[in-house]
Design a protein around this motif. Structure first.
Motif, PDB file in Angstrom:
ATOM      1  N   GLY A  12       0.677  -1.186   0.076  1.00 15.74           N
ATOM      2  CA  GLY A  12       0.101  -0.043   0.129  1.00 15.74           C
ATOM      3  C   GLY A  12       0.755   1.108   0.065  1.00 15.74           C
ATOM      4  N   VAL A  13       0.102   2.399   0.043  1.00 14.44           N
ATOM      5  CA  VAL A  13       0.825   3.678   0.208  1.00 14.44           C
ATOM      6  C   VAL A  13       0.414   4.168   1.518  1.00 14.44           C
ATOM      7  N   THR A  14       1.331   5.144   2.381  1.00 16.65           N
ATOM      8  CA  THR A  14       0.872   5.843   3.272  1.00 16.65           C
ATOM      9  C   THR A  14       1.177   7.359   3.219  1.00 16.65           C
ATOM     10  N   LEU A  15      -0.064   8.106   3.622  1.00 15.33           N
ATOM     11  CA  LEU A  15       0.380   9.383   3.754  1.00 15.33           C
ATOM     12  C   LEU A  15       0.791   9.959   4.834  1.00 15.33           C
ATOM     13  N   THR A  16       1.862  10.659   4.894  1.00 13.76           N
ATOM     14  CA  THR A  16       2.507  11.251   6.244  1.00 13.76           C
ATOM     15  C   THR A  16       2.810  12.589   5.844  1.00 13.76           C
TER      16      THR A  16
END
Ligand code: SF4
Ligand code: SF4
Length: 851
Positions: A12-16
């Motif tokens: 997945g991807v993570t916004l940070t």
């Protein structure tokens, strides 16, 4: 808005916001099995299910599985398949779908933040503009903004309308409102709130956010059917309507479309191109505003607030927009962009996590879903559309193919290449348009204005109404005599008909470039109008209607000229054909390239000072020019002939000027001005066309420029004009502007109000000699007359350069005759005005002899 990092364990991807982890430079988009099938991965050793959820991510054309690069895709176009390059990690892999719940867990907080920030923005915009609507609705007898304006005039202090408790309104000084922490409600009364829907992912998210904030009875969704729609967009519109109608039964969905098909306009206007992007205006914007006018039922354009899904990331141009903008696309429209700062990943996350419907074309591999063919679309997009939706694009490709013959391409392979490489997107000329024999020629014979029109599409009398009130004095089958009131004056005109053609003549019109430009625009419209709808929606009073034929309601028309000035030539069709029809008295046309070569930087005295005091290393760091100024400086220096045309070294002319410059800057600037009049297109235009002793506004000079360079957009012509004004000095005195009096600028701050040339009688005899020899060289003769320099038709020479009086010129000629170099002799008695220049010397010799 947020940084993005891979969530490798969950694919997945993570916004940070944290600085930990390596942020991705390009926002990834989800990739579905349908795209992998299109690329042929099912035959290249990959195993994957036909799942609803995406399988991996792509950053542009690089594909990542669990954060590892597995494939790169190169090339591919309308006709050719792309090349697939698998990395070692991408060989024979088995893909499992992205875990949407893990994606939700990883991004719940950040998505909550950006969603609510966007919703707060929507709410504040809605309430502010709804506020003023309510102000007038609460008490329709009171126009709060008009009262505020009146009070402001009376008190001299800025007044604002503020909302008090219990939905009442008050007017108070802005300073007091600020002190009390009260926000001003805005001045624009909004008749309609709109969510714009295109079938793309951004407008899908936008609609959902707006629906969560604005009451469904207070806004409408408008879908623009451009005629280029993919079937998936039309399907999605229907699905979306059903989806929201279930939640908000009263939410209104409307579709706007032009009354004609897109193919009709391709035939008339030619295929769209990056330069002639008429299709946005004709197929999208005009039908939208026409629909709004109908819906509002006010008989004129309503004031509208449009929530739109524009994002800064989409293009360099869009990144320059603000989050809200008034009058960006249309005077009566305020555009609000709630998701302006969102990146593409955030958009996809919103759709996936809220389980919203989305366009099926994204699953096939389109990164952006828009029109099936577009001068701005990528080769990859054309590839996907051709493969998956050939029925949507083939007709346009066939039309492009057919039109190649009109631009002289006859070979089949070359035709295919032309289309494949997207050369059609660069069309600048009008050869592919179909004017059906209509044409116009303007004949510039001061003091009359005349145009000859063949096969006009519309009645000229109708299109003259926007210019000014007209009255018919007499009319026969072949002749009309009438008058037109423009500003305070009335001008007589005649129209002589000859079967389907006519000649229109205005007698004794002033040399007013704006009036000339308006007349031309009205005539262009009458010649070429194909009723595209675009100028109609510019009309603020509802006076103009163009479908099915042109009508201008004389009672409603306030001669604001908006329908004439919204576009170069006053008409989308006339602009698209882009054939220059201006001829001057010598039946020659001006060259049109190279005028926009200074950005807006004028040649500054500081540059010339620095150059003459240190030309050896001026371009090797010995200057204080900003990076963007360097190309402008090089162009100016070359045009005034102090810099070599190829190398960045001083010329013999520059070398002759350099030692004189410290003691006699005025003389050197006189010489530079003469050179610029020959070499710089903007100075050449200015010296040839702008009369002396009359102050012109910038729009007036721009209108004159447009006449000389009809094929160049006004916005482009504004740059060299700005550069010229800079050279004349805005808010500061300069030698060329003030001492030589060639650009006396009246300005408010940095804004130029007027520019004026005044006769300069102090010109040096050396400059006069140099100018005479340059003129003689350009005409290739050494026998001249004094009168030719002062003739009305003259565009070159000493008078056009400096405006000196004839007696002053004659006195200088006598001086030159007596001067030790004897560069000329003159006969100025007994009615003679001959000037004979020495045959054995050139203008370069004048410099050597006299400096
Ligand atoms: S825009 Fe409308 S009001 Fe203005 S000149 Fe044109 S027709 Fe008249
Ligand atoms: S005159 Fe107006 S409606 Fe007619 S083609 Fe030109 S822009 Fe379109």
């Amino acid at each position: 808005m947020f940084k993005i990092v891979w969530d490798k364990p969950h694919n997945g991807v993570t916004l940070t916001m944290s600085s930990a982890g390596e942020a991705l430079a390009i926002a990834p988009r989800p990739v579905f099995w349908e795209e992998l099938d299109l690329l042929g991965l099912n035959h290249m050793g990959w195993t994957y299910p036909h799942a609803d959820a995406p399988l991996l991510w792509a950053c542009d054309r690089r594909y990542f599985y669990c954060g590892v690069l597995v494939m790169e895709v190169k090339g591919g176009n309308l006709y050719d398949d792309p090349e697939i390059v698998l990395t070692p990690e991408g060989k024979n892999i088995i893909l499992t779908p992205i875990d949407i719940e893990a994606l939700r867990d990883a991004n719940a907080e950040t998505m909550f933040l950006i969603e609510h920030e966007a919703m707060e923005f929507i709410n504040s915009v809605y309430r502010r503009y709804k506020g003023i609507t309510k102000a007038s609705e609460t008490n329709p007898d009171i126009d709060f903004q008009a009262l505020a304006a009146r009070l402001e005039k009376k008190t001299g202090e800025k007044q604002v309308v503020v909302k008090e408790d219990c939905d009442s309104f008050d007017i108070m000084p802005e300073s007091e409102a600020n002190a009390q922490g009260k926000g001003a409600v805005l001045a624009s009364k909004i008749d309609m709130f709109i969510a714009s829907f295109s079938g793309g992912k951004d407008s899908q998210v936008l609609l959902d956010l707006v629906s969560r904030v604005v009451p469904s009875t207070d806004f409408s969704v408008i879908y623009s059917n451009t005629g280029y729609e993919l079937p998936t967009s039309l399907e999605l519109y229907k699905i979306t309507e059903d989806y929201y109608k279930k939640i908000y039964p009263e939410l209104k969905f409307l579709t706007s479309e032009n009354h004609q098909s897109i193919m009709y306009y391709w035939d008339k206007m030619g295929s769209p191109s990056r330069m002639h992007r008429w299709c946005c205006a004709v197929m999208k914007t005009a039908p939208l505003y026409r629909l709004l006018k109908e819906e509002a039922g006010l008989g004129k354009q309503p004031s509208v607030l449009v929530f739109e899904g524009v994002r800064a990331e989409e293009s360099e141009r869009r990144s320059q927009y603000n989050r809200t903008g008034k009058g960006v696309k249309h005077n009566n429209v305020i555009n609000a962009r709630p998701i302006f700062e969102w990146n593409a990943t955030e958009i996809y996350l919103y759709i996936l996590l809220h389980d919203l419907p989305y366009n099926d074309a994204y699953r096939k591999g389109l990164a952006r879903v828009g029109c099936s063919i577009c001068p701005f679309s990528s080769e990859w997009s054309e590839h996907v559309v051709m493969k998956k939706y050939p029925e949507c694009i083939q007709g346009f490709v066939d039309e492009l193919y057919a039109k190649t013959a009109e631009i002289g391409i006859i070979n089949d392979a070359t035709k295919r290449q032309y289309i494949k490489e997207g050369k059609w997107k660069l069309r600048a000329g009008g050869k592919t348009s179909n004017t059906e024999g209509s044409s116009v020629h303007f004949i510039t014979t001061q003091p009359d204005f005349q145009a000859v029109v063949k096969h006009p599409k519309e009645d000229i009398l109708k299109w003259l109404v926007p210019v000014g009130a007209i009255s018919i004095i007499s009319r026969t089958d072949t002749d009309i005599v009438g008058s037109l009131k423009y500003e305070k004056d009335t001008f007589q005109f005649t129209i002589k008909y000859d079967s389907d053609n006519f000649t229109i003549t205005f007698s004794n019109v002033p040399n007013d470039p704006i009036f000339h430009s308006l007349l031309k625009r009205a005539i262009y419209k009458a010649t070429y109008c194909v009723h595209c709808e675009v100028c109609e929606v510019e009309c603020p009073t509802g006076a103009l209607s163009v479908v099915p034929i042109v009508t201008v309601n004389k009672k409603k028309c306030v001669h604001c000229h908006k329908c004439l000035t919204f576009k170069d030539r006053g008409c989308v069709m006339a602009n698209s054909i882009n054939i220059s029809e201006s001829i001057n008295k010598n039946n020659t046309k001006m060259a049109t390239s190279g005028i926009d070569r200074y950005s807006t930087f004028g040649m500054r005295e500081k540059w010339v000072n620095e150059f003459f005091s240190g030309y050896e290393n001026f371009f090797q760091g010995g200057n204080q020019l900003g990076t963007k100024m360097v190309p402008a400086c090089i162009n100016w220096f070359r045009e005034c002939e102090i810099l070599d045309q190829k190398d960045k070294v001083i010329t013999p002319f520059g070398l002759a000027c350099a030692p004189i410059y410290p003691d006699n800057q005025t003389l050197i600037w006189e010489l530079l001005w003469v050179n610029l009049a020959y070499n710089s297109q903007i100075v050449n235009f200015y010296t040839a066309n702008v009369p002396f002793n009359r102050a012109f506004s910038k729009p007036e000079i721009l209108a004159m420029l447009k006449e000389t360079f009809p094929d160049i957009a006004e916005a482009t012509l504004g740059n060299p004009l700005g550069a010229l004004c800079n050279m004349f000095g805005i808010g500061e005195e300069t030698i060329v502007g003030d001492t030589l009096q060639q650009g006396l600028i009246k300005a408010k701050g940095r804004s130029v109000e007027t520019v004026m040339r005044a006769p300069y009688n102090d010109v040096s005899y050396k400059t006069v000699a140099y100018s005479l020899f340059r003129y003689a060289e350009s005409k290739n003769r050494r026998s001249l007359t004094v009168s030719e320099f002062f003739s009305d038709s003259q565009t070159e020479g000493i008078y056009r350069e400096f405006g000196l009086d004839r007696p002053v010129f004659e006195r200088i000629l006598r001086t030159l005759q007596e001067e030790r170099n004897h560069v000329l002799n003159v006969q100025l008695n007994l009615g003679l005005d001959n000037i004979n220049l020495r045959e054995d010397i050139s203008s370069a010799d004048i410099i050597k002899m006299m400096l």
